[in-house]
Design a protein around this motif. Structure first.
Motif, PDB file in Angstrom:
ATOM      1  N   TYR A 187      -9.297  -5.095   1.375  1.00 28.04           N
ATOM      2  CA  TYR A 187      -8.295  -5.733   0.522  1.00 28.04           C
ATOM      3  C   TYR A 187      -8.943  -6.626  -0.525  1.00 28.04           C
ATOM      4  O   TYR A 187      -8.359  -6.870  -1.585  1.00 28.04           O
ATOM      5  CB  TYR A 187      -7.305  -6.528   1.374  1.00 28.04           C
ATOM      6  CG  TYR A 187      -6.276  -5.652   2.050  1.00 28.04           C
ATOM      7  CD1 TYR A 187      -5.189  -5.162   1.342  1.00 28.04           C
ATOM      8  CD2 TYR A 187      -6.399  -5.304   3.389  1.00 28.04           C
ATOM      9  CE1 TYR A 187      -4.236  -4.351   1.941  1.00 28.04           C
ATOM     10  CE2 TYR A 187      -5.452  -4.491   4.010  1.00 28.04           C
ATOM     11  CZ  TYR A 187      -4.382  -4.018   3.282  1.00 28.04           C
ATOM     12  OH  TYR A 187      -3.441  -3.205   3.878  1.00 28.04           O
TER      13      TYR A 187
ATOM     14  N   THR B 216      -1.677  -0.254  -4.420  1.00 30.77           N
ATOM     15  CA  THR B 216      -2.930   0.405  -4.065  1.00 30.77           C
ATOM     16  C   THR B 216      -2.725   1.548  -3.085  1.00 30.77           C
ATOM     17  O   THR B 216      -1.728   1.586  -2.345  1.00 30.77           O
ATOM     18  CB  THR B 216      -3.910  -0.609  -3.436  1.00 30.77           C
ATOM     19  OG1 THR B 216      -5.127   0.050  -3.099  1.00 30.77           O
ATOM     20  CG2 THR B 216      -3.324  -1.196  -2.159  1.00 30.77           C
ATOM     21  N   GLN B 217      -3.656   2.471  -3.112  1.00 33.96           N
ATOM     22  CA  GLN B 217      -3.869   3.430  -2.030  1.00 33.96           C
ATOM     23  C   GLN B 217      -5.217   3.038  -1.442  1.00 33.96           C
ATOM     24  O   GLN B 217      -6.254   3.268  -2.077  1.00 33.96           O
ATOM     25  CB  GLN B 217      -3.888   4.872  -2.550  1.00 33.96           C
ATOM     26  CG  GLN B 217      -2.512   5.392  -2.942  1.00 33.96           C
ATOM     27  CD  GLN B 217      -2.570   6.859  -3.353  1.00 33.96           C
ATOM     28  OE1 GLN B 217      -3.224   7.220  -4.325  1.00 33.96           O
ATOM     29  NE2 GLN B 217      -1.876   7.695  -2.606  1.00 33.96           N
ATOM     30  N   LEU B 218      -5.200   2.427  -0.286  1.00 34.48           N
ATOM     31  CA  LEU B 218      -6.409   1.844   0.282  1.00 34.48           C
ATOM     32  C   LEU B 218      -7.564   2.836   0.322  1.00 34.48           C
ATOM     33  O   LEU B 218      -7.418   3.966   0.791  1.00 34.48           O
ATOM     34  CB  LEU B 218      -6.135   1.325   1.702  1.00 34.48           C
ATOM     35  CG  LEU B 218      -5.577  -0.091   1.826  1.00 34.48           C
ATOM     36  CD1 LEU B 218      -5.413  -0.456   3.285  1.00 34.48           C
ATOM     37  CD2 LEU B 218      -6.457  -1.097   1.114  1.00 34.48           C
TER      38      LEU B 218
ATOM     39  N   THR C  57       0.846  -1.193   0.000  1.00 32.36           N
ATOM     40  CA  THR C  57       0.000   0.000   0.000  1.00 32.36           C
ATOM     41  C   THR C  57       0.878   1.238   0.000  1.00 32.36           C
ATOM     42  O   THR C  57       1.825   1.335   0.799  1.00 32.36           O
ATOM     43  CB  THR C  57      -0.904   0.031   1.255  1.00 32.36           C
ATOM     44  OG1 THR C  57      -1.725  -1.123   1.263  1.00 32.36           O
ATOM     45  CG2 THR C  57      -1.778   1.273   1.267  1.00 32.36           C
TER      46      THR C  57
END
Length: 200
Positions: free
Chosen positions: A173, A134-136, A70
């Motif tokens: 996720y 990803t950028q959560l 992340t």
């Protein structure tokens, strides 16, 4: 009296252990999946099915790990401690790209790297992924370079770049794994179109 106290102590220990176990984080595993999609081949009849190899594929060391990566603020990254890929990420990506391209080009035989057990291929697709993270709760990103090599002459006959991003609806996720699978689907279409062009 001693027996009663001993039994009470044992029950207290068991209760404490059960409470501790119930509070432990649960490790979750995720996998990338191929997407159902329409073929992108031309309507021309191909007399001999071309053999296409997907790979080799390279990943930065930052991404080539079990933990889902992340990106956070201030150029920092985080590794998910309890949310892991179920299989080596590189192998999973190659398998998904192979299945996707095979669905997009049913008139071709598509093999995953290494394909030596099946013999030689006509074309190989070399993939270099520089970003797959990803950028959560915000987005997932895929950045990659690809090249198609004609095996007979060992020459690059086509190449391209992919820079694909998709926004996320929730911070889970599971959502990340599904969105990254969709990015690979879009990437597969780009590769399939490149393969069509070099075969005609």
């Amino acid at each position: 009296m001693l027996i009663k106290h001993s039994n009470g102590f044992i029950m207290l220990c068991i209760s404490s252990l059960l409470t501790a176990c119930a509070g432990d984080p649960v490790t979750r595993f995720y996998t990338l999946e191929a997407q159902s999609q329409r073929p992108v081949i031309s309507s021309a009849v191909i007399a001999k099915k071309p053999l296409i190899g997907i790979g080799p594929l390279s990943l930065p060391a930052l991404l080539d790990r079990r933990q889902i990566v992340t990106r956070a603020e201030n150029n920092s990254v985080q590794m998910a401690e309890f949310d892991l890929w179920a299989a080596p990420l590189k192998d999973n990506i190659i398998a998904v790209l192979t299945k996707n391209v095979a669905m997009l080009q049913p008139n071709a035989i598509v093999r995953a790297y290494p394909w030596s057990i099946y013999g030689d291929v006509d074309y190989r697709v070399i993939v270099d992924i520089s970003r797959f993270d990803t950028q959560l709760g915000k987005s997932v990103s895929l950045e990659a370079n690809w090249a198609i090599m004609e095996e007979k002459n060992h020459t690059i006959v086509s190449n391209g770049q992919a820079n694909i991003k998709q926004f996320l609806n929730d911070p889970s996720y599971n959502s990340v794994a599904q969105a990254l699978s969709k990015l690979l689907s879009e990437f597969s279409k780009q590769i399939a179109l490149g393969l069509i062009q070099v075969q005609h």
